[in-house]
Design a protein around this motif. Structure first.
Motif, PDB file in Angstrom:
ATOM      1  N   CYS A  91       7.197 -13.133   1.198  1.00 57.39           N
ATOM      2  CA  CYS A  91       7.852 -13.197  -0.068  1.00 57.39           C
ATOM      3  C   CYS A  91       6.768 -13.632  -1.322  1.00 57.39           C
ATOM      4  CB  CYS A  91       8.722 -14.528   0.121  1.00 57.39           C
ATOM      5  SG  CYS A  91      10.619 -13.764   1.092  1.00 57.39           S
ATOM      6  N   ASN A  92       5.968 -14.536  -0.862  1.00 57.39           N
ATOM      7  CA  ASN A  92       4.829 -14.613  -1.821  1.00 57.39           C
ATOM      8  C   ASN A  92       4.217 -13.396  -2.546  1.00 57.39           C
ATOM      9  OD1 ASN A  92       1.448 -14.735  -1.870  1.00 57.39           O
ATOM     10  ND2 ASN A  92       2.405 -16.947  -2.353  1.00 57.39           N
ATOM     11  N   MET A  93       4.038 -12.552  -1.776  1.00 56.71           N
ATOM     12  CA  MET A  93       3.312 -10.988  -2.147  1.00 56.71           C
ATOM     13  C   MET A  93       4.272 -10.130  -3.058  1.00 56.71           C
ATOM     14  SD  MET A  93      -0.158 -10.821  -0.380  1.00 56.71           S
ATOM     15  CE  MET A  93      -0.685  -9.380  -1.464  1.00 56.71           C
ATOM     16  N   SER A  94       5.557 -10.544  -2.960  1.00 55.58           N
ATOM     17  CA  SER A  94       6.583  -9.643  -3.661  1.00 55.58           C
ATOM     18  C   SER A  94       6.165  -9.174  -4.878  1.00 55.58           C
ATOM     19  CB  SER A  94       8.022 -10.123  -3.498  1.00 55.58           C
ATOM     20  OG  SER A  94       8.334 -10.708  -2.281  1.00 55.58           O
ATOM     21  N   ILE A  95       5.717 -10.197  -5.724  1.00 58.02           N
ATOM     22  CA  ILE A  95       5.183  -9.897  -7.242  1.00 58.02           C
ATOM     23  C   ILE A  95       4.264  -8.707  -7.249  1.00 58.02           C
ATOM     24  CG2 ILE A  95       3.736 -11.817  -6.999  1.00 58.02           C
ATOM     25  CD1 ILE A  95       5.636 -10.693 -10.154  1.00 58.02           C
ATOM     26  N   GLU A  96       3.315  -8.738  -6.091  1.00 56.79           N
ATOM     27  CA  GLU A  96       2.040  -7.663  -6.079  1.00 56.79           C
ATOM     28  C   GLU A  96       2.728  -6.230  -6.004  1.00 56.79           C
ATOM     29  OE1 GLU A  96       0.089  -9.251  -7.176  1.00 56.79           O
ATOM     30  OE2 GLU A  96       0.211 -11.199  -6.486  1.00 56.79           O
ATOM     31  N   MET A  97       3.906  -6.016  -5.721  1.00 55.93           N
ATOM     32  CA  MET A  97       4.532  -4.471  -5.928  1.00 55.93           C
ATOM     33  C   MET A  97       5.435  -4.751  -7.293  1.00 55.93           C
ATOM     34  SD  MET A  97       6.764  -4.654  -2.376  1.00 55.93           S
ATOM     35  CE  MET A  97       7.658  -5.847  -1.864  1.00 55.93           C
ATOM     36  N   SER A 144       0.899  -1.238  -0.172  1.00 56.63           N
ATOM     37  CA  SER A 144       0.109  -0.097  -0.026  1.00 56.63           C
ATOM     38  C   SER A 144       0.799   1.220   0.041  1.00 56.63           C
ATOM     39  CB  SER A 144      -0.978  -0.184   1.304  1.00 56.63           C
ATOM     40  OG  SER A 144      -0.298   0.482   2.345  1.00 56.63           O
ATOM     41  N   LYS A 145       2.133   1.067   0.528  1.00 53.77           N
ATOM     42  CA  LYS A 145       2.973   2.213   0.577  1.00 53.77           C
ATOM     43  C   LYS A 145       3.636   2.594  -0.841  1.00 53.77           C
ATOM     44  CE  LYS A 145       1.974   3.959   4.610  1.00 53.77           C
ATOM     45  NZ  LYS A 145       1.198   4.667   4.557  1.00 53.77           N
ATOM     46  N   ILE A 146       4.327   1.455  -1.284  1.00 58.94           N
ATOM     47  CA  ILE A 146       4.919   1.752  -2.552  1.00 58.94           C
ATOM     48  C   ILE A 146       4.180   1.377  -3.692  1.00 58.94           C
ATOM     49  CG2 ILE A 146       6.952   1.054  -1.106  1.00 58.94           C
ATOM     50  CD1 ILE A 146       7.427  -1.230  -2.847  1.00 58.94           C
ATOM     51  N   SER A 147       2.923   0.705  -3.745  1.00 58.96           N
ATOM     52  CA  SER A 147       2.111   0.683  -4.775  1.00 58.96           C
ATOM     53  C   SER A 147       2.403  -0.676  -5.517  1.00 58.96           C
ATOM     54  CB  SER A 147       2.290   1.812  -5.697  1.00 58.96           C
ATOM     55  OG  SER A 147       3.158   1.492  -6.856  1.00 58.96           O
ATOM     56  N   ALA A 148       1.414  -0.792  -6.437  1.00 60.01           N
ATOM     57  CA  ALA A 148       1.495  -2.392  -7.304  1.00 60.01           C
ATOM     58  C   ALA A 148       2.727  -2.419  -8.100  1.00 60.01           C
ATOM     59  CB  ALA A 148       0.135  -2.532  -7.888  1.00 60.01           C
ATOM     60  N   SER A 149       3.159  -1.486  -8.461  1.00 56.98           N
ATOM     61  CA  SER A 149       4.560  -1.411  -9.394  1.00 56.98           C
ATOM     62  C   SER A 149       5.578  -0.819  -8.771  1.00 56.98           C
ATOM     63  CB  SER A 149       4.142  -0.611 -10.591  1.00 56.98           C
ATOM     64  OG  SER A 149       3.620   0.820 -10.215  1.00 56.98           O
ATOM     65  N   GLY A 150       5.675  -0.423  -7.590  1.00 56.16           N
ATOM     66  CA  GLY A 150       6.886   0.284  -6.956  1.00 56.16           C
ATOM     67  C   GLY A 150       8.195  -0.687  -6.796  1.00 56.16           C
ATOM     68  N   PHE A 186       1.322  -1.900 -17.404  1.00 60.73           N
ATOM     69  CA  PHE A 186       0.762  -2.903 -18.253  1.00 60.73           C
ATOM     70  C   PHE A 186       1.394  -4.263 -17.949  1.00 60.73           C
ATOM     71  CE2 PHE A 186      -0.237  -5.351 -21.996  1.00 60.73           C
ATOM     72  CZ  PHE A 186      -1.555  -5.125 -22.261  1.00 60.73           C
ATOM     73  N   GLY A 187       0.364  -5.143 -18.087  1.00 54.98           N
ATOM     74  CA  GLY A 187       0.880  -6.715 -17.647  1.00 54.98           C
ATOM     75  C   GLY A 187       1.084  -7.126 -16.537  1.00 54.98           C
ATOM     76  N   CYS A 188       0.888  -6.371 -15.293  1.00 52.48           N
ATOM     77  CA  CYS A 188       1.151  -6.798 -14.004  1.00 52.48           C
ATOM     78  C   CYS A 188       0.355  -7.863 -13.524  1.00 52.48           C
ATOM     79  CB  CYS A 188       0.923  -5.815 -13.006  1.00 52.48           C
ATOM     80  SG  CYS A 188      -0.621  -5.156 -12.988  1.00 52.48           S
ATOM     81  N   GLY A 189       0.517  -8.636 -12.524  1.00 55.36           N
ATOM     82  CA  GLY A 189       0.056 -10.009 -11.948  1.00 55.36           C
ATOM     83  C   GLY A 189       0.649 -11.262 -12.405  1.00 55.36           C
ATOM     84  N   SER A 190      -0.127 -11.960 -12.823  1.00 60.69           N
ATOM     85  CA  SER A 190       0.199 -13.317 -13.184  1.00 60.69           C
ATOM     86  C   SER A 190       1.209 -13.439 -14.304  1.00 60.69           C
ATOM     87  CB  SER A 190      -1.125 -14.102 -13.492  1.00 60.69           C
ATOM     88  OG  SER A 190      -0.721 -15.210 -14.346  1.00 60.69           O
ATOM     89  N   SER A 191       1.799 -14.556 -14.208  1.00 60.76           N
ATOM     90  CA  SER A 191       2.907 -14.732 -15.289  1.00 60.76           C
ATOM     91  C   SER A 191       2.517 -15.590 -16.353  1.00 60.76           C
ATOM     92  CB  SER A 191       3.915 -15.687 -14.485  1.00 60.76           C
ATOM     93  OG  SER A 191       3.671 -16.943 -14.372  1.00 60.76           O
TER      94      SER A 191
END
Ligand code: SF4
Lengths: 464, 198
Positions: A219-225, A188-194, B79-84
């Motif tokens: 670690c699982n949710m690292s990809i979510e940022m 939430s702080k660094i955003s989904a693309s941070g 663009f293209g975030c999320g699943s692989s």
């Protein structure tokens, strides 16, 4: 002066292409039924066999039903995909933990639980949550199907070295706050693309104090940022977890491995491209209100007012809360929920189930709420029954199902109906993720458990 | 699917949404194929159709607007975030796109796209807005993407910007090579590496 990441990375470089990526050797490769069939087909088209079948572990998880697993899968395409995996594994000599096998489960739950995942390894899977395995001090990341084919063919990948970020979390967690809240707070702080372009190391006293299960959730949710992966230096907690696991080294091998594992930490003068410091005391139980995991707040918080959102991002914000049917500026606590899903590779391990059980013991679910508890693996399911958690869940009106990805993604039979709200311990609240037009609130197992009892988004701290 | 890329001059489809995740590009329930073909018809499935019904296209969704078409998709940032799922790249390619332009791409999507000769072109936020403005003003506006010289140009105004691409990948795309060919060619080195003390 090397970081944990660099130590593992450098040991796996086969070759460096001038002005290009590195050829990275892969120790372990996990596969599942969704992202592997085209890779096997590609390999066969080239007339090749899997190069190192012993380094691959396969399971069926995304398409499987979570009730009556002894019966054939009803949905034809799902069944065909699982059958294709069985056939491909048999043809190429790959070990498969398919439906009915005592080791079957969600790929990111079984790897660690079997001791296949170990410190210092490079680990890939055609699945973005492969980052989970980084909790053991491995470089673990998700890949696409073409890359799955590359690893099957050569046990290598072409990879450019990512930038490095370290997130330090120090101090004691508040009551009712668990590792899921830490990671939802960070995103939430660094955003989904941070963290796109980065590999993240999580460090600090708070992380050191967490169990392996809790570290895996982070670690699982690292990809979510946006991060390629996340990792945590191994320590006594890691070794204690691995000791005695089915595929972990034994005897002399164990002693040898331990010597190597103990070298895996970031040197004090290691360099990071970005560093973030977080005080654990500022973290509340978290919940998401929108359609990406970065749209989260403390459970007592409000959705942002439209004017608090920077102008260029307002259309996306409004679209998102419209999908959720929530108003800008409104409170999230007290919103009605229809479904509670406790499961997924983020939160379906023994510790999660125990946490939920100890909270709900002697309580009853709210009348109109449907509650699904989906263990991450057969081993977790059996253990839960052995400990009598099934009785606790049953008494509370919860359904303990069989292992699989379940309602984490709308691919198998477990879907959330259109327009309904689900509080979910999974990792993605994307539009339609849990079923067409389903609405997702992401939260910790504790926050999900309270909602199951009250039938609405609630603050677990009011109950402790 | 492998096809060398160099200069692409075409019209484009402007998709202003940000954070377009791969679950939107192709929802999970359409990932059940065991070949790489045929994913295009389910591209943006839930944005394209009402009630999952092909007879009910959503009028306000850009891909259903007959004025906009072309080989280039221009999308909002991240663009293209999320699943692989590589199915996202296959679906775009299958639906006729050769290029995706955005001001930011998720990592895995980018490598999946490159592995399928779908060129991700990252531009600045300002330039992205200029493209949106140009196309929305005139849907027949052409964009030119030149891979060899690494620039993208709005033909109507002549405005252009350069984009980055890893040298190795560029060579692959220009020549239609893929990574597997390369890795297979160094297999003896890989075998040698495996026997070394590490
Ligand atoms: S549980 Fe969800 S996120 Fe995890 S592997 Fe399965 S589908 Fe992916």
């Amino acid at each position: 002066m090397k970081s944990l990441f660099e130590k593992v990375w450098q040991k796996h470089i086969v070759q460096q292409i001038p002005d290009g990526p590195s050829v990275l050797y892969i120790d372990r490769h996990f596969i599942h039924e969704v992202t592997s069939p085209q890779a096997f087909a590609g390999l066969e088209k080239r007339g090749l066999k899997v190069f190192r079948p012993k380094q691959i572990v396969a399971t069926a998880d995304h398409n499987v039903p979570t009730l009556d697993q002894h019966l054939p899968i009803k949905e034809e395409l799902s069944r065909l995909q699982v059958e294709a995996l069985t056939k491909n594994c048999a043809n190429h000599g790959v070990e498969l933990y398919g439906l009915g096998h005592p080791y079957q489960g969600i790929v990111h739950v079984i790897g660690p639980e079997l001791g296949v995942t170990q410190p210092g390894m490079t680990i890939v899977c055609g699945d973005s949550h492969t980052s989970t395995h980084g909790a053991f001090g491995a470089i673990a990341f998700g890949i696409g199907t073409s890359e799955v084919e590359m690893v099957m063919a050569t046990q290598c990948l072409l990879q450019s070295k990512p930038k490095l970020m370290r997130i330090n979390i120090e101090g004691e967690l508040n009551k009712g706050v668990v590792s899921k809240d830490i990671i939802l707070y960070i995103i939430s702080k660094i955003s989904a693309s941070g963290a796109t372009g980065y590999f993240v190391e999580y460090a600090g006293s708070t992380i050191r104090g967490l169990s392996m299960e809790a570290r895996m959730t982070i670690c699982n949710m690292s990809i979510e940022m946006g991060a390629r992966g996340g990792m945590i230096a191994p320590d006594e907690t890691t070794y204690a977890y691995l000791k005695g696991k089915a595929m972990a080294p034994k005897g002399e091998e164990w002693d040898k491995a331990l010597v190597e594992w103990k070298k895996l930490y970031s040197d004090t003068d290691a360099k990071f491209d970005r560093e973030i410091n977080i005080d654990a005391a500022t973290i509340e139980p978290m919940i998401t209100y929108g359609t990406n995991p970065g749209m989260g707040v403390g459970v007592t918080g409000h959705l942002p007012e439209t004017n608090e959102i920077i102008e260029s991002e307002r259309p996306s914000y409004l679209k998102s809360i419209q999908y959720m049917n929530l108003g800008a500026g409104t409170k999230i606590k007290g919103r009605k929920v229809d479904y509670v899903f406790i499961g997924s590779c983020t939160n379906s391990r023994m510790e999660d189930l125990r946490m939920v059980a100890s909270f709900v013991k002697g309580k009853q679910k709210a009348k109109d709420v449907e509650v699904w508890i989906v263990p991450g693996s057969r081993q977790v399911e059996l253990q839960a029954r052995e400990e009598g958690l099934d009785k606790i869940f049953e008494a509370a009106g919860f359904q303990l199902r069989q292992p699989g990805c379940s309602a984490c993604l709308g691919m198998n039979e477990d879907k959330i109906p259109a327009g309904k709200y689900c509080i979910s311990t999974s990792n993605r609240n994307f539009e339609g993720r849990q079923g067409p037009n389903a609405r997702t609130f992401l939260a910790s197992p504790l926050t999900a458990a309270v909602a199951a009892i009250t039938g609405e988004v609630s603050d677990v701290r009011d109950w402790l | 699917m492998s096809k060398a890329i160099n200069i692409i001059k075409n019209t484009c489809v402007p998709l202003r949404n940000e954070n377009v995740d791969t679950d939107q590009i192709i929802p999970a329930r359409f990932l059940k194929g065991t070949s790489r073909d045929g994913f295009g018809k389910n591209l943006f499935r839930d944005w394209r159709y009402e009630n999952n019904d092909e007879a009910q296209p959503k009028k306000d969704f850009i891909l259903n607007n007959p004025s906009f078409h072309g080989k280039i998709l221009v999308a909002g940032k991240n663009f293209g975030c999320g699943s692989s799922r590589e199915h996202a790249a296959w679906a775009l390619k299958d639906a006729g796109f050769d290029v995706v332009v955005s001001s930011f791409f998720a990592d895995i999507f980018k490598s999946n796209a490159l592995n399928n000769f779908l060129l991700p072109v990252q531009v600045s936020d300002t330039f992205l807005q200029k493209i949106f403005a140009a196309v929305e003003a005139d849907p027949t506006s052409l964009l030119e993407i030149n891979l060899a010289d690494q620039y993208i140009r709005i033909m109507a105004t002549g405005e252009h910007e350069s984009f980055e691409i890893n040298h190795y990948k560029k060579t692959c795309l220009l020549n239609g090579y893929d990574d597997i060919d390369f890795l297979l060619s160094i297999k003896p080195d890989i075998e040698k590496f495996e026997t070394q003390e590490r």
